[in-house]
Write a protein that holds these residues in place. Structure first.
Motif, PDB file in Angstrom:
ATOM      1  N   HIS A 123      58.090 -11.399  -5.241  1.00 41.01           N
ATOM      2  CA  HIS A 123      59.337 -11.003  -6.141  1.00 41.01           C
ATOM      3  C   HIS A 123      58.544  -9.683  -6.384  1.00 41.01           C
ATOM      4  O   HIS A 123      59.090 -10.600  -8.016  1.00 41.01           O
ATOM      5  CB  HIS A 123      60.866 -10.778  -5.084  1.00 41.01           C
ATOM      6  N   ALA A 124      58.470  -8.263  -6.694  1.00 40.52           N
ATOM      7  CA  ALA A 124      58.152  -7.620  -7.523  1.00 40.52           C
ATOM      8  C   ALA A 124      59.422  -6.947  -8.437  1.00 40.52           C
ATOM      9  O   ALA A 124      60.105  -7.497  -8.269  1.00 40.52           O
ATOM     10  CB  ALA A 124      57.596  -6.590  -7.704  1.00 40.52           C
ATOM     11  N   PRO A 125      59.668  -7.003  -9.994  1.00 41.30           N
ATOM     12  CA  PRO A 125      60.587  -6.538 -10.728  1.00 41.30           C
ATOM     13  C   PRO A 125      61.319  -5.546 -10.151  1.00 41.30           C
ATOM     14  O   PRO A 125      62.363  -5.575 -10.646  1.00 41.30           O
ATOM     15  CB  PRO A 125      59.644  -6.333 -11.830  1.00 41.30           C
ATOM     16  N   ASP A 126      61.074  -4.337  -9.255  1.00 43.63           N
ATOM     17  CA  ASP A 126      61.730  -3.699  -8.405  1.00 43.63           C
ATOM     18  C   ASP A 126      62.457  -4.820  -7.179  1.00 43.63           C
ATOM     19  O   ASP A 126      62.597  -3.863  -6.300  1.00 43.63           O
ATOM     20  CB  ASP A 126      61.368  -2.321  -8.297  1.00 43.63           C
ATOM     21  N   GLY A 127      62.239  -5.522  -7.122  1.00 41.02           N
ATOM     22  CA  GLY A 127      62.555  -6.414  -5.501  1.00 41.02           C
ATOM     23  C   GLY A 127      61.531  -6.421  -4.131  1.00 41.02           C
ATOM     24  O   GLY A 127      62.537  -6.882  -3.791  1.00 41.02           O
ATOM     25  N   SER A 128      60.626  -5.864  -4.556  1.00 43.45           N
ATOM     26  CA  SER A 128      60.200  -5.835  -2.930  1.00 43.45           C
ATOM     27  C   SER A 128      58.901  -6.798  -2.803  1.00 43.45           C
ATOM     28  O   SER A 128      58.956  -7.828  -4.107  1.00 43.45           O
ATOM     29  CB  SER A 128      59.129  -4.376  -3.014  1.00 43.45           C
ATOM     30  N   LEU A 129      59.173  -7.093  -1.888  1.00 41.16           N
ATOM     31  CA  LEU A 129      58.402  -8.325  -1.709  1.00 41.16           C
ATOM     32  C   LEU A 129      57.019  -8.072  -1.703  1.00 41.16           C
ATOM     33  O   LEU A 129      55.814  -7.428  -0.988  1.00 41.16           O
ATOM     34  CB  LEU A 129      58.381  -8.779  -0.098  1.00 41.16           C
ATOM     35  N   ALA A 130      56.847  -8.526  -2.414  1.00 42.20           N
ATOM     36  CA  ALA A 130      54.984  -7.474  -3.066  1.00 42.20           C
ATOM     37  C   ALA A 130      53.755  -8.770  -2.064  1.00 42.20           C
ATOM     38  O   ALA A 130      52.703  -7.792  -1.842  1.00 42.20           O
ATOM     39  CB  ALA A 130      54.768  -7.882  -4.551  1.00 42.20           C
ATOM     40  N   LEU A 131      54.582  -9.969  -1.979  1.00 37.98           N
ATOM     41  CA  LEU A 131      52.810 -10.749  -0.948  1.00 37.98           C
ATOM     42  C   LEU A 131      54.131 -12.267  -1.082  1.00 37.98           C
ATOM     43  O   LEU A 131      54.840 -12.397  -1.160  1.00 37.98           O
ATOM     44  CB  LEU A 131      51.713 -11.294  -2.359  1.00 37.98           C
ATOM     45  N   HIS A 132      53.762 -12.419   0.816  1.00 40.51           N
ATOM     46  CA  HIS A 132      53.987 -13.293   1.334  1.00 40.51           C
ATOM     47  C   HIS A 132      52.995 -14.393   1.836  1.00 40.51           C
ATOM     48  O   HIS A 132      52.092 -13.330   2.294  1.00 40.51           O
ATOM     49  CB  HIS A 132      54.473 -12.533   2.398  1.00 40.51           C
ATOM     50  N   HIS A 133      52.500 -15.279   1.132  1.00 38.12           N
ATOM     51  CA  HIS A 133      51.598 -16.078   1.226  1.00 38.12           C
ATOM     52  C   HIS A 133      52.017 -17.639   2.361  1.00 38.12           C
ATOM     53  O   HIS A 133      52.718 -18.139   1.956  1.00 38.12           O
ATOM     54  CB  HIS A 133      51.149 -16.602   0.194  1.00 38.12           C
ATOM     55  N   ARG A 134      51.356 -17.491   3.676  1.00 36.97           N
ATOM     56  CA  ARG A 134      51.184 -18.757   4.392  1.00 36.97           C
ATOM     57  C   ARG A 134      50.534 -19.447   4.448  1.00 36.97           C
ATOM     58  O   ARG A 134      49.540 -19.376   4.168  1.00 36.97           O
ATOM     59  CB  ARG A 134      52.139 -18.483   5.427  1.00 36.97           C
ATOM     60  N   LYS A 135      51.093 -21.371   4.447  1.00 34.12           N
ATOM     61  CA  LYS A 135      50.148 -22.012   3.644  1.00 34.12           C
ATOM     62  C   LYS A 135      49.272 -21.799   5.084  1.00 34.12           C
ATOM     63  O   LYS A 135      50.105 -22.026   6.532  1.00 34.12           O
ATOM     64  CB  LYS A 135      50.153 -22.973   4.315  1.00 34.12           C
ATOM     65  N   LEU A 136      47.871 -22.372   5.040  1.00 38.97           N
ATOM     66  CA  LEU A 136      46.715 -21.848   7.184  1.00 38.97           C
ATOM     67  C   LEU A 136      46.569 -22.857   7.161  1.00 38.97           C
ATOM     68  O   LEU A 136      47.436 -23.266   9.095  1.00 38.97           O
ATOM     69  CB  LEU A 136      45.946 -21.262   6.644  1.00 38.97           C
ATOM     70  N   VAL A 137      47.342 -24.073   7.548  1.00 36.14           N
ATOM     71  CA  VAL A 137      46.935 -25.344   8.245  1.00 36.14           C
ATOM     72  C   VAL A 137      48.183 -26.150   7.254  1.00 36.14           C
ATOM     73  O   VAL A 137      47.804 -27.110   6.110  1.00 36.14           O
ATOM     74  CB  VAL A 137      45.474 -26.148   7.071  1.00 36.14           C
ATOM     75  N   PRO A 138      49.126 -25.740   7.840  1.00 35.06           N
ATOM     76  CA  PRO A 138      50.399 -27.316   7.549  1.00 35.06           C
ATOM     77  C   PRO A 138      50.511 -28.464   7.831  1.00 35.06           C
ATOM     78  O   PRO A 138      49.153 -29.198   8.515  1.00 35.06           O
ATOM     79  CB  PRO A 138      50.829 -27.145   7.769  1.00 35.06           C
ATOM     80  N   THR A 139      49.911 -29.736   6.537  1.00 36.00           N
ATOM     81  CA  THR A 139      49.344 -31.097   7.038  1.00 36.00           C
ATOM     82  C   THR A 139      51.109 -31.320   7.950  1.00 36.00           C
ATOM     83  O   THR A 139      51.880 -30.896   8.466  1.00 36.00           O
ATOM     84  CB  THR A 139      50.666 -32.075   5.521  1.00 36.00           C
ATOM     85  N   ASN A 140      51.054 -32.233   8.030  1.00 37.53           N
ATOM     86  CA  ASN A 140      51.454 -33.101   9.937  1.00 37.53           C
ATOM     87  C   ASN A 140      53.263 -33.039   9.887  1.00 37.53           C
ATOM     88  O   ASN A 140      53.846 -32.843  10.128  1.00 37.53           O
ATOM     89  CB  ASN A 140      51.949 -34.477  10.176  1.00 37.53           C
ATOM     90  N   HIS A 141      53.526 -33.034   8.329  1.00 35.68           N
ATOM     91  CA  HIS A 141      55.598 -33.281   8.277  1.00 35.68           C
ATOM     92  C   HIS A 141      55.683 -32.060   8.017  1.00 35.68           C
ATOM     93  O   HIS A 141      56.959 -31.380   7.198  1.00 35.68           O
ATOM     94  CB  HIS A 141      56.320 -34.077   7.210  1.00 35.68           C
ATOM     95  N   ASP A 142      54.679 -30.864   7.385  1.00 34.55           N
ATOM     96  CA  ASP A 142      55.451 -29.244   6.989  1.00 34.55           C
ATOM     97  C   ASP A 142      55.460 -29.010   8.339  1.00 34.55           C
ATOM     98  O   ASP A 142      56.102 -27.982   8.432  1.00 34.55           O
ATOM     99  CB  ASP A 142      53.926 -28.855   6.474  1.00 34.55           C
TER     100      ASP A 142
END
Length: 142
Positions: A123-142
């Protein structure tokens, strides 16, 4: 950027499996960091609502135990969806403090409720969601 930036890396424990309590703790720590000059405040991987540690991995891999199913359900119920009130609360924290806020979350999508993602929300200082990153390969318990 051609100037020094003060960064705060928060290594604190969440309020385990309690999204609202954990975000409250995040707000307090982020405010303290901002008062001390931090412009970028970073919270750990899947801080909201808990990191499913290696100890959990063996239990989650099985699904034979009802307790595992109940715990996974609590994890899903306390995870964060982008655009939800919980995510907007993180945005408001960044905006009110005027900081970059990076938060590790367990993320859910309402359209795919059976999947929990390991994500980072920037989140940027203006509150916007500047980047949303997901793990590409989750481990078995993710």
């Amino acid at each position: 950027m051609d100037r020094p930036v003060t960064v705060a890396c928060a290594q604190i424990e969440p309020v385990i499996l309690d999204r609202e309590g954990t975000i409250g703790r995040l707000e307090d720590v982020a405010a303290e960091a901002a008062r001390n000059g931090a412009e970028l405040v970073v919270f750990p991987e899947t801080f909201v609502p808990v990191y499913p540690s290696s100890r959990w991995a063996k239990a989650f891999a099985g699904w034979q135990n009802e307790g595992v199913k109940e715990t996974f359900a609590r994890l899903a119920q306390n995870s964060v969806a982008v655009g939800s009130p919980a995510e907007q609360r993180l945005a408001a924290c960044a905006r009110e403090l005027g900081i970059w806020l990076v938060t590790g979350v367990n993320e859910v999508e309402p359209e795919r409720p059976g999947t929990i993602y390991n994500a980072l929300l920037y989140h940027a200082p203006d509150g916007s969601l500047a980047l949303h990153h997901r793990k590409l390969v989750p481990t078995n318990h993710d």
